[in-house]
Write an enzyme that holds these catalytic residues in place. Structure first.
Site, short mmCIF file in Angstrom:
data_model
loop_
_atom_site.label_atom_id
_atom_site.label_comp_id
_atom_site.label_asym_id
_atom_site.label_seq_id
_atom_site.Cartn_x
_atom_site.Cartn_y
_atom_site.Cartn_z
N GLY A 70 -44.18 13.53 -32.05
CA GLY A 70 -43.20 12.26 -30.73
C GLY A 70 -43.02 11.43 -31.35
CB THR A 71 -45.42 9.27 -32.84
OG1 THR A 71 -46.21 9.01 -31.71
CG2 THR A 71 -45.94 7.32 -33.31
CG ASN A 150 -47.48 10.87 -21.51
OD1 ASN A 150 -46.55 10.37 -21.65
ND2 ASN A 150 -48.48 10.47 -21.34
CD GLN A 178 -46.47 16.27 -22.18
OE1 GLN A 178 -46.76 17.00 -21.57
NE2 GLN A 178 -47.69 14.83 -22.86
CB SER A 198 -44.54 16.89 -29.93
OG SER A 198 -45.86 16.89 -31.23
CB ALA A 199 -45.23 21.41 -32.97
CG HIS A 200 -49.70 18.12 -30.53
ND1 HIS A 200 -50.34 17.58 -29.53
CD2 HIS A 200 -49.08 17.54 -30.77
CE1 HIS A 200 -49.99 16.47 -29.81
NE2 HIS A 200 -49.36 16.00 -30.21
CB THR A 236 -43.49 17.79 -50.16
OG1 THR A 236 -43.39 16.76 -51.70
CG2 THR A 236 -43.89 19.32 -50.25
CB CYS A 326 -51.07 10.01 -25.57
SG CYS A 326 -51.05 11.37 -25.74
C1 PLP Z 1 -44.14 11.64 -23.97
C2 PLP Z 1 -44.86 11.59 -24.83
N1 PLP Z 1 -44.23 10.87 -26.32
C3 PLP Z 1 -44.53 11.01 -27.82
C4 PLP Z 1 -45.28 11.68 -27.73
C5 PLP Z 1 -46.63 11.25 -29.49
O1 PLP Z 1 -46.33 12.81 -29.62
P1 PLP Z 1 -47.12 13.59 -31.21
O2 PLP Z 1 -48.31 13.13 -30.84
O3 PLP Z 1 -46.87 14.32 -32.10
O4 PLP Z 1 -46.73 12.49 -32.10
C6 PLP Z 1 -46.80 12.83 -26.90
C7 PLP Z 1 -48.00 12.98 -26.82
O5 PLP Z 1 -49.07 12.66 -27.80
C8 PLP Z 1 -46.17 12.58 -25.56
O6 PLP Z 1 -47.09 12.50 -24.59
#
Ligand code: PLP
Length: 373
Positions: A70-71, A150, A178, A198-200, A236, A326
């Site tokens: 996500g970031t 979030n 989310q 974001s997959a996690h 890669t 986060c």
């Molecule tokens: C709304 C939202 N955006 C972005 C992120 C960041 O994603 P990532 O951990 O995959 O970088 C998060 C949580 O980590 C999130 O809850």
């Protein structure tokens, strides 16, 4: 007993996802950029994952770009909009994730963009009239608003926002970290230019995600190097992550109705038990009865005991969060709770569920909370 109620921070990986990832690790090691058979094999794997994800979201495979999560997806959009699309004004809200707010701060500090904040009310809901005013007075802008918050779980009226953006022909990005994997999202029905995922957050691996870029937009990469991801993201490819993410999204969306029903029941039960057992409790944002079905955010008046609450819960085996986890486990007042005027006189907590959460765990948690407060 270990109870994990911090699924908005991250979710445990699904067994079937681990199996897919392990089989890739064991059997497929070619570099996808290599011309030979080993490389072609992993290239196929990546393209199959892309097709699967695109089909689930009703997008075209050419619109899906793999990133580290996500970031990175959020950063890529902001950087690309400023650098390649001539964006000088960005409209956002005060309750976005730091992957948006800190990135915008940085670009504003170096003078490349002006950031405008749409008003929100004390429930964290966006003021659509104010948003329209901001869009009208900044014709060449990017609107970036998260689909679900979030921390407090608020849901953006995404169709209203996308209609506004189309009406005034401004770009629209939504951080759907989310919500992808939790709702049936059809990107063909939402007029949106960019989407981050974001997959996690849906039982996939960490360090992998994707960015949807609507076919009509062309931006350049954030990371330069080789020509991977059709020149959009060098490096890669994380083939295990990509295969695992596609599997995780497939599982999340195949069983979505059952999972939603289970977690919604849990949330209803938890809210009613919290109200019945915890004195002076107040729910934050939309999390009491609307918003994302996985999140409850609430406050209790500060006492000597509540200061150490998270640590004491942890000692007893219960993992929850204050505000957002986060931000590297920081326990400072959350910008989201500040923006909706939650006073420092309160201790605020977020519990967030997943399909593995149970009613028994809620009972244990609430009894413990009562005892520790
Ligand atoms: C709304 C939202 N955006 C972005 C992120 C960041 O994603 P990532 O951990 O995959 O970088 C998060 C949580 O980590 C999130 O809850």
């Amino acid at each position: 007993m270990n109870i994990y109620f911090d699924n908005a921070a991250t979710t445990p990986i699904e067994n079937e996802v681990i199996e897919v990832m392990l089989s890739v690790m064991k059997d497929k090691y070619g570099n996808p950029s290599s011309i030979h058979r080993f490389g072609r094999e992993t290239k196929v794997l990546i393209e199959d994952a892309r097709k699967k994800i695109a089909t689930i979201l009703n997008a075209s495979p050419s619109e899906i770009f793999f990133t580290s999560g996500g970031t990175e997806s959020n950063n890529t959009v902001i950087y690309g909009a400023i650098n390649d699309l001539g964006i000088k004004n960005i409209i956002t809200s005060p309750i976005e994730h730091h992957a948006i707010t800190h990135t915008l701060d940085m670009f504003e500090k170096i003078g490349l963009v002006k950031v405008h904040f749409a008003k929100i009310n004390e429930k964290g809901q966006i003021d659509l009239l104010n948003l329209e005013e901001l869009i009208k007075s900044n014709p060449n802008s990017l609107v970036t608003l998260m689909h679900a918050n979030n921390e407090i779980g608020n849901l953006l009226p995404i169709n209203d926002v996308s209609r506004l953006c189309s009406k005034y022909k401004v770009l629209f990005h939504s951080d759907m970290v989310q919500t992808i994997g939790k709702f049936d999202i059809n990107l063909n029905n939402i007029e949106v230019d960019f989407v981050s995922s974001s997959a996690h957050k849906y039982h996939g691996p960490k360090g992998i995600g994707f960015l949807y870029i609507n076919g009509k937009n062309k931006i350049k990469p954030l990371i330069y190097g080789g020509g991977q991801e059709r020149n959009m993201r060098a490096g890669t490819e994380n083939i295990y992550g990509i295969a695992g993410m596609a599997k995780a999204l497939e599982i999340a969306t195949t069983n979505m109705v059952d999972i939603q029903t289970h977690i919604k029941k849990l949330k209803l039960y938890a809210v009613s038990q919290l109200k019945a057992n915890i004195k002076h409790i107040q729910f934050n944002g939309e999390s009491e009865n609307n918003g994302l079905y996985t999140i409850i955010n609430f406050s209790v008046p500060k006492t000597n005991n509540s200061e150490m609450l998270l640590y004491n819960l942890d000692i007893e085996g219960v993992a929850i969060s204050s505000g957002s986890a986060c931000s590297s486990g920081s326990n400072s007042a959350s910008h989201v709770l500040k923006a909706i005027n939650i006073s420092n006189e309160f201790t605020s907590l977020r519990i967030s569920f997943c399909k593995y959460s149970t009613f028994d765990e809620i009972d244990v948690f609430i009894n413990l909370l009562k005892r520790l407060l």
